[in-house]
Scaffold this active site. Structure first.
Site, mmCIF file in Angstrom:
data_model
loop_
_atom_site.group_PDB
_atom_site.id
_atom_site.type_symbol
_atom_site.label_atom_id
_atom_site.label_comp_id
_atom_site.label_asym_id
_atom_site.label_seq_id
_atom_site.Cartn_x
_atom_site.Cartn_y
_atom_site.Cartn_z
ATOM 1 N N TYR A 158 -31.826 -58.224 -28.777
ATOM 2 C CA TYR A 158 -30.725 -57.313 -28.414
ATOM 3 C C TYR A 158 -30.625 -56.144 -29.401
ATOM 4 C CZ TYR A 158 -29.695 -60.472 -24.684
ATOM 5 O OH TYR A 158 -29.824 -61.224 -23.540
ATOM 6 N N ALA A 192 -34.088 -43.953 -7.266
ATOM 7 C CA ALA A 192 -32.627 -43.816 -7.279
ATOM 8 C C ALA A 192 -32.174 -42.373 -7.491
ATOM 9 C CB ALA A 192 -32.045 -44.715 -8.365
ATOM 10 N N HIS A 197 -22.041 -58.148 -16.399
ATOM 11 C CA HIS A 197 -22.936 -58.907 -17.283
ATOM 12 C C HIS A 197 -22.775 -58.527 -18.753
ATOM 13 C CE1 HIS A 197 -25.855 -60.034 -13.773
ATOM 14 N NE2 HIS A 197 -24.720 -60.704 -13.745
HETATM 15 P P1 NAD Z 1 -34.232 -56.441 -11.419
HETATM 16 O O1 NAD Z 1 -35.051 -55.939 -12.558
HETATM 17 O O2 NAD Z 1 -34.349 -57.853 -11.002
HETATM 18 O O3 NAD Z 1 -34.572 -55.529 -10.152
HETATM 19 C C1 NAD Z 1 -34.642 -54.138 -10.249
HETATM 20 C C2 NAD Z 1 -34.726 -53.551 -8.850
HETATM 21 O O4 NAD Z 1 -34.715 -52.136 -8.995
HETATM 22 C C3 NAD Z 1 -36.004 -53.927 -8.086
HETATM 23 O O5 NAD Z 1 -35.660 -54.345 -6.776
HETATM 24 C C4 NAD Z 1 -36.810 -52.621 -8.071
HETATM 25 O O6 NAD Z 1 -37.538 -52.450 -6.864
HETATM 26 C C5 NAD Z 1 -35.720 -51.581 -8.160
HETATM 27 N N1 NAD Z 1 -36.140 -50.321 -8.787
HETATM 28 C C6 NAD Z 1 -37.063 -50.131 -9.763
HETATM 29 N N2 NAD Z 1 -37.147 -48.835 -10.072
HETATM 30 C C7 NAD Z 1 -36.279 -48.178 -9.273
HETATM 31 C C8 NAD Z 1 -35.924 -46.823 -9.105
HETATM 32 N N3 NAD Z 1 -36.493 -45.831 -9.825
HETATM 33 N N4 NAD Z 1 -34.992 -46.499 -8.172
HETATM 34 C C9 NAD Z 1 -34.403 -47.467 -7.416
HETATM 35 N N5 NAD Z 1 -34.706 -48.775 -7.531
HETATM 36 C C10 NAD Z 1 -35.628 -49.124 -8.452
HETATM 37 O O7 NAD Z 1 -32.745 -56.042 -11.771
HETATM 38 P P2 NAD Z 1 -31.355 -56.700 -11.434
HETATM 39 O O8 NAD Z 1 -31.329 -57.082 -9.995
HETATM 40 O O9 NAD Z 1 -30.347 -55.756 -11.961
HETATM 41 O O10 NAD Z 1 -31.309 -58.047 -12.300
HETATM 42 C C11 NAD Z 1 -31.756 -58.030 -13.636
HETATM 43 C C12 NAD Z 1 -30.810 -58.619 -14.675
HETATM 44 O O11 NAD Z 1 -31.322 -58.208 -15.960
HETATM 45 C C13 NAD Z 1 -29.407 -58.075 -14.614
HETATM 46 O O12 NAD Z 1 -28.565 -59.153 -14.726
HETATM 47 C C14 NAD Z 1 -29.233 -57.159 -15.845
HETATM 48 O O13 NAD Z 1 -28.112 -57.557 -16.624
HETATM 49 C C15 NAD Z 1 -30.435 -57.397 -16.706
HETATM 50 N N6 NAD Z 1 -31.108 -56.110 -17.058
HETATM 51 C C16 NAD Z 1 -30.356 -55.011 -17.371
HETATM 52 C C17 NAD Z 1 -30.962 -53.801 -17.662
HETATM 53 C C18 NAD Z 1 -30.087 -52.607 -18.005
HETATM 54 O O14 NAD Z 1 -28.985 -52.792 -18.518
HETATM 55 N N7 NAD Z 1 -30.515 -51.371 -17.706
HETATM 56 C C19 NAD Z 1 -32.356 -53.689 -17.638
HETATM 57 C C20 NAD Z 1 -33.111 -54.844 -17.342
HETATM 58 C C21 NAD Z 1 -32.467 -56.038 -17.048
#
Ligand code: NAD
Length: 234
Positions: free
Chosen positions: A55, A223, A112
């Site tokens: 972290y 996105a 989260h």
């Molecule tokens: P995930 O990583 O499981 O899924 C990400 C999704 O985003 C995928 O379906 C992918 O196809 C899509 N994606 C990838 N690039 C994209 C883009 N440019 N535009 C649109 N869509 C795009 O993520 P999740 O479902 O959020 O679950 C992951 C867990 O891990 C969460 O609980 C989260 O807390 C944690 N996490 C958080 C972060 C962060 O804070 N940014 C990053 C990684 C993981």
């Protein structure tokens, strides 16, 4: 019929174009670690040094040139416009980064947790955190070393704000899921709660998620392109 109550759910995909890696994208690993090693209470008990370091690295990365992108900004601008017109808007995020906050979103529920906060395991008191945390740092509230932990919901723990989220979902007209794979519950089931009260359900993602065929509509692409475009048409 006008859309009054909107609930948006975001996941790691919305922050991908800001330079934060998603979670399951390539190999099921989170920044080269198995989630069992860095994102469970058992992992923290077993190896607090590794978990704090993980972290600390995420925090340092977030604070080193990462900025909100056009999708975060479009959501914040849409919220202002929609609420000025008397509508209700709730942004639920699974992300632990602070990019929605920095973009200016205000009714934000980080279910989260938040990377830029730590908390005392004993008193649950929260503290802002922008620097690395050493495992033996004494807690500011009880002075006991080893009590501080990331303010992040780990697998097996209860997400935050569930009462508010379920209340808003039960009253929404439109539910939009953005950049989430649909693998992590309970967030992956929110569209069903919205659908049960007759809301229109929409998925915006890079590719169809695990539950794509159960949404009323789906639009696919990066996105930063599809989020501003979808919101401009509401
Ligand atoms: P995930 O990583 O499981 O899924 C990400 C999704 O985003 C995928 O379906 C992918 O196809 C899509 N994606 C990838 N690039 C994209 C883009 N440019 N535009 C649109 N869509 C795009 O993520 P999740 O479902 O959020 O679950 C992951 C867990 O891990 C969460 O609980 C989260 O807390 C944690 N996490 C958080 C972060 C962060 O804070 N940014 C990053 C990684 C993981």
């Amino acid at each position: 019929m006008p859309i009054d109550n909107i609930v948006i759910l975001t996941g790691a995909g919305i922050s991908a174009e800001s330079g934060i890696r998603t979670f399951r994208a390539a190999d099921g690993l989170w920044e080269d670690h198995r989630v069992e090693d860095v994102a469970t209470p058992e992992a923290f008990e077993r190896d607090p040094v590794l978990v704090q370091r993980f972290y600390n690295e995420r925090r340092a990365h977030l604070l080193n040139g990462i900025e909100p992108n056009d999708a975060h900004v479009a959501l914040a601008e849409f919220e202002t416009q929609h609420t000025n017109n008397g509508g209700r808007f709730t942004l639920v995020t699974q992300n632990i980064d602070d990019l929605h906050k920095r973009a200016g979103s205000s009714n934000l529920l980080p279910m989260h947790g938040e990377l830029l906060k730590i908390r005392c395991s004993a008193t649950h008191k929260l503290f802002p955190c922008r620097e690395p945390i050493e495992v033996d740092r004494p807690c500011p509230c009880c002075q006991v070393p080893g009590q501080l932990r990331p303010h992040v919901v780990w697998f097996g723990e209860m997400p935050l704000y569930m009462d508010e989220i379920e209340r808003d979902l039960s009253q929404c007209d439109l539910f939009v899921s953005i950049g989430t794979s649909g693998n992590v519950y309970p967030a992956a089931g929110f569209f069903q709660l919205a659908s049960a009260v007759g809301a229109r359900t929409v998925e915006l993602n890079l590719e169809p998620s695990a539950n794509a065929n159960q949404f009323d509509e789906g639009y696919y692409g990066p996105a930063t392109e599809i989020v501003p475009e979808f919101l401009s048409q509401l």
